[in-house]
Design an enzyme around this catalytic site. Structure first.
Site, mmCIF file in Angstrom:
data_model
loop_
_atom_site.group_PDB
_atom_site.id
_atom_site.type_symbol
_atom_site.label_atom_id
_atom_site.label_comp_id
_atom_site.label_asym_id
_atom_site.label_seq_id
_atom_site.Cartn_x
_atom_site.Cartn_y
_atom_site.Cartn_z
ATOM 1 N N HIS A 17 36.033 15.617 97.904
ATOM 2 C CA HIS A 17 37.115 15.182 97.697
ATOM 3 C C HIS A 17 37.454 15.131 99.426
ATOM 4 O O HIS A 17 38.328 15.037 100.173
ATOM 5 C CB HIS A 17 38.644 15.751 97.133
ATOM 6 N N HIS A 22 44.222 11.639 100.550
ATOM 7 C CA HIS A 22 44.561 12.747 99.812
ATOM 8 C C HIS A 22 44.157 14.495 100.267
ATOM 9 O O HIS A 22 45.361 14.951 100.429
ATOM 10 C CB HIS A 22 44.452 12.919 98.361
ATOM 11 N N PHE A 68 42.917 22.066 92.993
ATOM 12 C CA PHE A 68 43.441 20.934 92.831
ATOM 13 C C PHE A 68 45.281 20.398 93.042
ATOM 14 O O PHE A 68 46.183 21.215 93.005
ATOM 15 C CB PHE A 68 42.718 20.244 91.489
ATOM 16 N N ASN A 70 48.025 19.154 91.733
ATOM 17 C CA ASN A 70 48.329 18.878 90.577
ATOM 18 C C ASN A 70 49.511 20.675 90.512
ATOM 19 O O ASN A 70 49.936 20.251 89.808
ATOM 20 C CB ASN A 70 47.607 18.156 89.674
ATOM 21 N N ASN A 116 52.069 14.734 94.258
ATOM 22 C CA ASN A 116 52.265 15.786 93.066
ATOM 23 C C ASN A 116 52.020 17.787 93.928
ATOM 24 O O ASN A 116 52.885 18.194 92.967
ATOM 25 C CB ASN A 116 51.108 15.516 92.034
#
EC number: 3.1.1.29
Length: 192
Positions: A17, A22, A68, A70, A116
């Site tokens: 990632h 993001h 993460f 969320n 999120n």
């Protein structure tokens, strides 16, 4: 208004990632830490990595949640409790679909706008009364393409623009740390 004592970069942990759109929030706090010569430390009680920097003569904590995106609120609220930092003294840096690459905007209060990490933080705090740095990543053009877009890598040109927006935000950060958000916003939001 109170200044900043905690700056959180929202993103997803893991090398897969690292360079995604993001992770614009992670990129922001990583650039801050690098500029200050600070080292990141894993802090399991805060569910993330932390670094301590000095900005405008004040100690500021940096946080990269390892939960993460969320579940970012778990790390944010743990850090606020541990360091006794109010939400109003906190800035969350995150990717923003509604802004073009190369644009960064400061904001206080509001909803999550579908982001999120903000959604989870607002859920756990019970309100959105904290500062945000919205780092533009652009929009793919259709809502069905958003997930792939945010989890994908930006083009080289967009990467340069995103880095430039992060640098622009870092330049005005001392004002925000001192509590002068209106001047920080004016300087960041005024086209050069």
């Amino acid at each position: 208004m109170a200044g900043l004592r905690l700056i959180v970069g929202l993103g997803n942990p893991g090398s897969e990632h690292a360079r995604t759109r993001h992770n614009a929030g992670f990129h922001f706090v990583e650039a801050l830490a690098e500029k200050a010569g600070a080292r990141w430390n894993v802090d399991s009680k805060l569910f993330g990595e932390t670094a301590k920097v000095e900005i405008a003569g004040q100690t500021v904590w940096l946080l990269k949640p390892a939960t993460f995106m969320n579940l970012s609120g778990k790390s944010v609220t743990a850090a606020q409790r541990f360091w006794k930092i109010e939400p109003e003294e906190t800035l969350l840096a995150h990717d923003e679909l509604d802004l073009a690459p190369g644009v960064a905007r400061l904001k206080f209060d509001g909803g999550h706008g579908g982001q999120n990490g903000l959604r989870d933080t607002i859920r756990l705090l019970g309100h959105g009364k904290f500062h945000r740095l919205r780092v533009g990543i652009g929009h793919p053009g259709h809502k069905d393409r958003v997930v792939g877009w945010v989890l994908g890598r930006p083009s080289k040109d967009d990467e340069v623009l995103i880095s430039r927006a992060i640098d622009d935000a870092i330049d005005v950060l001392p004002l925000a740390v001192q509590g002068d958000f209106s001047e920080a916003m004016k300087r960041l939001h005024t086209p050069k």
